[in-house]
Design a protein around this motif. Structure first.
Motif, PDB file in Angstrom:
ATOM      1  N   GLU A 251       1.422 -10.006  17.412  1.00  0.00           N
ATOM      2  CA  GLU A 251       2.140  -9.153  18.353  1.00  0.00           C
ATOM      3  C   GLU A 251       3.281  -8.362  17.726  1.00  0.00           C
ATOM      4  OE1 GLU A 251       1.091  -8.531  21.186  1.00  0.00           O
ATOM      5  OE2 GLU A 251      -0.219 -10.174  21.759  1.00  0.00           O
ATOM      6  N   SER A 252       4.022  -8.961  16.801  1.00  0.00           N
ATOM      7  CA  SER A 252       5.226  -8.293  16.303  1.00  0.00           C
ATOM      8  C   SER A 252       5.049  -7.666  14.924  1.00  0.00           C
ATOM      9  CB  SER A 252       6.413  -9.275  16.280  1.00  0.00           C
ATOM     10  OG  SER A 252       6.237 -10.286  15.306  1.00  0.00           O
ATOM     11  N   ILE A 253       3.852  -7.811  14.327  1.00  0.00           N
ATOM     12  CA  ILE A 253       3.555  -7.121  13.070  1.00  0.00           C
ATOM     13  C   ILE A 253       2.285  -6.292  13.220  1.00  0.00           C
ATOM     14  CG2 ILE A 253       3.014  -7.357  10.617  1.00  0.00           C
ATOM     15  CD1 ILE A 253       4.585  -9.970  10.603  1.00  0.00           C
ATOM     16  N   GLY A 254       1.199  -6.934  13.627  1.00  0.00           N
ATOM     17  CA  GLY A 254      -0.081  -6.236  13.711  1.00  0.00           C
ATOM     18  C   GLY A 254      -0.052  -5.015  14.603  1.00  0.00           C
ATOM     19  N   HIS A 255       0.271  -5.211  15.877  1.00  0.00           N
ATOM     20  CA  HIS A 255       0.217  -4.085  16.810  1.00  0.00           C
ATOM     21  C   HIS A 255       1.233  -2.973  16.502  1.00  0.00           C
ATOM     22  CE1 HIS A 255      -3.033  -5.191  19.329  1.00  0.00           C
ATOM     23  NE2 HIS A 255      -2.497  -6.303  19.775  1.00  0.00           N
ATOM     24  N   PRO A 256       2.478  -3.271  16.183  1.00  0.00           N
ATOM     25  CA  PRO A 256       3.397  -2.147  15.921  1.00  0.00           C
ATOM     26  C   PRO A 256       3.076  -1.348  14.670  1.00  0.00           C
ATOM     27  CG  PRO A 256       4.500  -4.256  15.562  1.00  0.00           C
ATOM     28  CD  PRO A 256       3.197  -4.556  16.213  1.00  0.00           C
ATOM     29  N   LEU A 257       2.269  -1.898  13.760  1.00  0.00           N
ATOM     30  CA  LEU A 257       1.943  -1.155  12.541  1.00  0.00           C
ATOM     31  C   LEU A 257       0.664  -0.338  12.670  1.00  0.00           C
ATOM     32  CD1 LEU A 257       2.896  -3.544   9.595  1.00  0.00           C
ATOM     33  CD2 LEU A 257       4.306  -1.950  10.911  1.00  0.00           C
ATOM     34  N   GLU A 258      -0.002  -0.379  13.818  1.00  0.00           N
ATOM     35  CA  GLU A 258      -1.209   0.417  14.022  1.00  0.00           C
ATOM     36  C   GLU A 258      -0.836   1.897  14.143  1.00  0.00           C
ATOM     37  OE1 GLU A 258      -3.945  -2.919  16.315  1.00  0.00           O
ATOM     38  OE2 GLU A 258      -2.537  -1.681  17.449  1.00  0.00           O
ATOM     39  N   TYR A 259      -1.452   2.724  13.307  1.00  0.00           N
ATOM     40  CA  TYR A 259      -1.091   4.134  13.252  1.00  0.00           C
ATOM     41  C   TYR A 259      -1.357   4.875  14.558  1.00  0.00           C
ATOM     42  CZ  TYR A 259      -0.083   4.338   8.207  1.00  0.00           C
ATOM     43  OH  TYR A 259       0.488   4.188   6.965  1.00  0.00           O
ATOM     44  N   ASP A 260      -2.416   4.505  15.288  1.00  0.00           N
ATOM     45  CA  ASP A 260      -2.669   5.237  16.525  1.00  0.00           C
ATOM     46  C   ASP A 260      -1.597   4.967  17.571  1.00  0.00           C
ATOM     47  OD1 ASP A 260      -3.540   2.641  16.977  1.00  0.00           O
ATOM     48  OD2 ASP A 260      -5.497   3.214  17.777  1.00  0.00           O
ATOM     49  N   ARG A 261      -0.963   3.804  17.506  1.00  0.00           N
ATOM     50  CA  ARG A 261       0.205   3.554  18.367  1.00  0.00           C
ATOM     51  C   ARG A 261       1.379   4.422  17.924  1.00  0.00           C
ATOM     52  NH1 ARG A 261       1.173  -1.019  21.445  1.00  0.00           N
ATOM     53  NH2 ARG A 261      -0.564  -2.459  21.687  1.00  0.00           N
ATOM     54  N   SER A 273       4.983   2.139  19.588  1.00  0.00           N
ATOM     55  CA  SER A 273       5.541   1.262  18.573  1.00  0.00           C
ATOM     56  C   SER A 273       6.963   1.706  18.274  1.00  0.00           C
ATOM     57  CB  SER A 273       4.716   1.324  17.284  1.00  0.00           C
ATOM     58  OG  SER A 273       5.354   0.596  16.245  1.00  0.00           O
ATOM     59  N   PHE A 274       7.814   0.738  17.962  1.00  0.00           N
ATOM     60  CA  PHE A 274       9.176   1.078  17.546  1.00  0.00           C
ATOM     61  C   PHE A 274       9.184   1.639  16.123  1.00  0.00           C
ATOM     62  CE2 PHE A 274       8.662  -3.141  15.762  1.00  0.00           C
ATOM     63  CZ  PHE A 274       9.348  -3.077  14.564  1.00  0.00           C
ATOM     64  N   VAL A 275       8.099   1.451  15.382  1.00  0.00           N
ATOM     65  CA  VAL A 275       8.006   1.939  14.003  1.00  0.00           C
ATOM     66  C   VAL A 275       7.739   3.446  14.012  1.00  0.00           C
ATOM     67  CG1 VAL A 275       6.718   1.790  11.838  1.00  0.00           C
ATOM     68  CG2 VAL A 275       7.186  -0.286  13.169  1.00  0.00           C
ATOM     69  N   LYS A 276       8.451   4.175  13.173  1.00  0.00           N
ATOM     70  CA  LYS A 276       8.294   5.622  13.025  1.00  0.00           C
ATOM     71  C   LYS A 276       7.696   5.940  11.649  1.00  0.00           C
ATOM     72  CE  LYS A 276      10.343   5.960  16.967  1.00  0.00           C
ATOM     73  NZ  LYS A 276       9.488   6.076  18.174  1.00  0.00           N
ATOM     74  N   PRO A 277       7.038   7.088  11.506  1.00  0.00           N
ATOM     75  CA  PRO A 277       6.433   7.423  10.205  1.00  0.00           C
ATOM     76  C   PRO A 277       7.411   7.366   9.034  1.00  0.00           C
ATOM     77  CG  PRO A 277       5.601   8.913  11.886  1.00  0.00           C
ATOM     78  CD  PRO A 277       6.684   8.095  12.543  1.00  0.00           C
ATOM     79  N   HIS A 278       8.664   7.758   9.257  1.00  0.00           N
ATOM     80  CA  HIS A 278       9.620   7.758   8.150  1.00  0.00           C
ATOM     81  C   HIS A 278      10.107   6.358   7.778  1.00  0.00           C
ATOM     82  CE1 HIS A 278      12.260   8.170  11.790  1.00  0.00           C
ATOM     83  NE2 HIS A 278      12.901   7.208  11.158  1.00  0.00           N
ATOM     84  N   ASP A 279       9.715   5.334   8.549  1.00  0.00           N
ATOM     85  CA  ASP A 279      10.146   3.963   8.246  1.00  0.00           C
ATOM     86  C   ASP A 279       9.416   3.367   7.047  1.00  0.00           C
ATOM     87  OD1 ASP A 279      12.041   3.750  10.279  1.00  0.00           O
ATOM     88  OD2 ASP A 279      10.567   3.053  11.750  1.00  0.00           O
ATOM     89  N   PHE A 280       8.244   3.897   6.711  1.00  0.00           N
ATOM     90  CA  PHE A 280       7.479   3.322   5.609  1.00  0.00           C
ATOM     91  C   PHE A 280       8.168   3.606   4.285  1.00  0.00           C
ATOM     92  CE2 PHE A 280       4.505   3.666   9.089  1.00  0.00           C
ATOM     93  CZ  PHE A 280       3.883   2.427   9.044  1.00  0.00           C
ATOM     94  N   GLY A 281       8.426   2.521   3.560  1.00  0.00           N
ATOM     95  CA  GLY A 281       9.167   2.618   2.312  1.00  0.00           C
ATOM     96  C   GLY A 281      10.668   2.546   2.491  1.00  0.00           C
ATOM     97  N   ARG A 282      11.130   2.437   3.754  1.00  0.00           N
ATOM     98  CA  ARG A 282      12.578   2.420   4.016  1.00  0.00           C
ATOM     99  C   ARG A 282      13.030   1.256   4.898  1.00  0.00           C
ATOM    100  NH1 ARG A 282      13.797   8.798   5.568  1.00  0.00           N
ATOM    101  NH2 ARG A 282      13.013   9.724   3.620  1.00  0.00           N
ATOM    102  N   LEU A 283      12.193   0.820   5.821  1.00  0.00           N
ATOM    103  CA  LEU A 283      12.607  -0.183   6.797  1.00  0.00           C
ATOM    104  C   LEU A 283      12.505  -1.591   6.226  1.00  0.00           C
ATOM    105  CD1 LEU A 283      13.438  -1.014   9.686  1.00  0.00           C
ATOM    106  CD2 LEU A 283      10.994  -1.031  10.271  1.00  0.00           C
ATOM    107  N   LYS A 321       6.195  -5.937   1.789  1.00  0.00           N
ATOM    108  CA  LYS A 321       6.382  -6.570   0.488  1.00  0.00           C
ATOM    109  C   LYS A 321       7.854  -6.921   0.315  1.00  0.00           C
ATOM    110  CE  LYS A 321       5.116  -7.651  -3.791  1.00  0.00           C
ATOM    111  NZ  LYS A 321       4.308  -8.839  -4.076  1.00  0.00           N
ATOM    112  N   ASP A 322       8.143  -8.213   0.152  1.00  0.00           N
ATOM    113  CA  ASP A 322       9.528  -8.687   0.021  1.00  0.00           C
ATOM    114  C   ASP A 322      10.381  -8.189   1.182  1.00  0.00           C
ATOM    115  OD1 ASP A 322       8.786  -9.867  -2.406  1.00  0.00           O
ATOM    116  OD2 ASP A 322       9.262  -8.056  -3.522  1.00  0.00           O
ATOM    117  N   GLY A 323       9.772  -8.137   2.360  1.00  0.00           N
ATOM    118  CA  GLY A 323      10.484  -7.722   3.566  1.00  0.00           C
ATOM    119  C   GLY A 323      10.475  -6.239   3.839  1.00  0.00           C
ATOM    120  N   MET A 324      10.082  -5.417   2.856  1.00  0.00           N
ATOM    121  CA  MET A 324      10.091  -3.964   3.009  1.00  0.00           C
ATOM    122  C   MET A 324       8.751  -3.477   3.577  1.00  0.00           C
ATOM    123  SD  MET A 324      11.633  -1.041   2.709  1.00  0.00           S
ATOM    124  CE  MET A 324      13.102  -1.541   1.756  1.00  0.00           C
ATOM    125  N   LEU A 325       8.801  -2.639   4.590  1.00  0.00           N
ATOM    126  CA  LEU A 325       7.608  -2.046   5.165  1.00  0.00           C
ATOM    127  C   LEU A 325       7.052  -0.995   4.214  1.00  0.00           C
ATOM    128  CD1 LEU A 325       5.703  -1.660   7.608  1.00  0.00           C
ATOM    129  CD2 LEU A 325       7.346   0.007   8.488  1.00  0.00           C
TER     130      LEU A 325
END
Length: 477
Positions: A251-261, A273-283, A321-325
């Motif tokens: 619920e808290s990793i799988g679904h929010p990381l789905e790109y169509d969401r 999803s609370f995740v935004k495209p610019h979060d990858f490599g930064r969050l 990886k090591d906590g980084m998205l």
């Protein structure tokens, strides 16, 4: 079966009026075996088969499913798919190409030790009768059940770009539960919290002694819960067993990381999803102990396969990886739209559904801690097992989960049993409070993950360790 259907011949008869075309034939046999209170309750077998035609016209994909798999039936579906693609191309959100449908050749078979036809309905029923009998450890046990869902599926697809993929799956999901009652109090204990010991296996999963041992423990713990104290309302350390970590990861990793969401495609039904495209490599999604992978290559895990439905080869990839998205869950279509790397997770639930971005095996990698040391290091905390209830917002941010069974941890030792244990949090803060991850992991799965319009119920797997979190709000019923 697909061996009796010449998909290549049918495909070649459709002509060359499209940029690309694929035929995907699916056959599925589903068997249910259920025993309640030592009496057979359900013995049912269902069959389903059909074919999906997929085409690319003017940069737009079109689909049409059919249960008529004659050459004329497939041709009618082909014409419908072409018409749909042509009409939709006037409103397309992205210009797709054959790059989103690579040529794939290969096969996949579930790692079965003992074929399903080697065990009879009577043998399974007899084991389940004995299992529900083993749960009756007290007159306070008021209800017992044992269920198996056995699914044998074959996906076979060919395309004009040269794809030829055959994938056969043997899936067994079992569930054992006992309910105890005394006065106005009832408590249910299951083998897995409803998320199922669901694996790609064969008849070897029906091991009588293992099932009887687990069933007896279920009955004993259901009775134990009747007189247990409620979980306290307090902020403290939280230790989660793998059967609960399965849902937490889902619920808290799988679904929010789905790109169509993330793109908003699912907002009307399954949410954003609370995740935004610019979060990858930064969050910083979690603490440095958090390592999460997408891995459809684990032999017995529920969502293992060789290729997704676009023909993309399935490979293990780090999402965190090591906590980084670092990477999200998106197939080749979503990757093209977002210009971000993704994974081979473009999957359909059957012949009458178009593929969409789905979880497969989303796993939390092992750490270095031993379970006994995790308990010993905890001054005050709660050790929770097996999901009982869940609630999470549309953005997969705020959540509240309940478990079936818990133990209080006091001064590094497990003490009394607790009933009605719950915890709540927000996703990023929760995972940044991860302070220990065990060396050993367990594999679970869910055969009923719903998403998409029209709805698709698909199978997902999770391999997870024991995890210890600090400063988590826990509470009772």
């Amino acid at each position: 079966m697909s061996a009796d259907l010449n998909l290549h011949k049918i495909l070649s008869s459709l002509g060359s009026s499209v940029d690309w075309a694929q035929l995907r034939h699916v056959t599925e046999k589903t068997t249910w075996r259920t025993v309640r209170d030592e009496k057979p309750d359900r013995n049912h077998i269902g069959f389903d088969h059909g074919l999906m035609v997929e085409v690319l016209v003017n940069g737009q994909f079109g689909y049409a499913g059919t249960s008529d798999i004659s050459e004329s039936g497939v041709k009618r579906a082909f014409e419908k798919a072409v018409n749909m693609a042509k009409q939709a191309s006037a409103y397309k959100v992205h210009d797709f190409s054959i790059l989103q449908r690579p040529a794939a050749k290969g096969h996949y078979n579930s790692p079965v030790i003992r074929e399903m036809d080697s065990i009879s309905a009577k043998e399974i029923s007899d084991i389940f009768i004995d299992a529900t009998r083993a749960m009756k450890v007290s007159d306070k046990i008021v209800s017992r059940s044992a269920t198996a869902m056995i699914v044998e599926t074959e996906f076979y697809s060919v395309s004009t770009s040269g794809s030829d993929v055959q994938q056969r799956f043997s899936i067994v999901s079992t569930d054992f539960s006992a309910t105890a009652g005394a006065g106005h109090e009832t408590q249910t204990r299951s083998d897995n919290g409803g998320l199922a010991r669901c694996l790609q296996v064969g008849a070897e999963v029906f091991d009588r002694q293992s099932i009887l041992d687990r069933s007896k423990r279920i009955g004993e713990e259901a009775v134990e819960l009747l007189t247990a104290d409620n979980c306290p309302d307090e902020t403290m350390d939280l230790l989660l067993a793998p059967d609960q970590m399965t849902l937490q990861v889902h619920e808290s990793i799988g679904h929010p990381l789905e790109y169509d969401r993330i793109l908003g495609d699912e907002r009307n039904y399954a949410g954003w999803s609370f995740v935004k495209p610019h979060d990858f490599g930064r969050l910083q999604y979690g603490s440095s102990l958090m390592n999460v992978t997408f891995d459809p290559t684990i032999p017995d895990a529920l969502a293992s396969y060789a290729f997704d439905d676009s023909g993309n080869p399935a490979t293990k990839e780090f999402l965190i990886k090591d906590g980084m998205l670092v990477r999200g869950l998106g197939g080749l279509e979503s990757q093209s739209r977002l210009n971000l790397p993704g994974v081979a997770n473009f999957r359909s639930s059957s012949w009458n559904r178009a593929p969409i971005d789905r979880m497969a095996n989303i796993n939390l990698e092992s750490g270095n801690a031993k379970l006994e040391d995790m308990i010993a290091s905890t001054e005050r905390g709660v050790f929770m097992f097996a999901n009982k209830s869940w609630s999470i917002d549309d953005y997969r941010n705020k959540f509240q989960f309940g478990c079936e069974y818990a133990k209080l941890i006091e001064n590094g030792k497990l003490t009394k049993t607790l009933k009605n244990p719950n915890y709540r949090g927000t996703t990023v803060k929760f995972w940044n409070n991860l302070k220990a991850v065990s060396q050993n992991r367990e594999t679970y799965g869910s055969p009923f993950c719903g998403k998409g319009e029209p709805n698709q119920v698909i199978r997902v797997g999770h391999t997870t360790p024991y995890c210890l979190f600090s400063n988590i709000e826990v509470f009772g019923a």
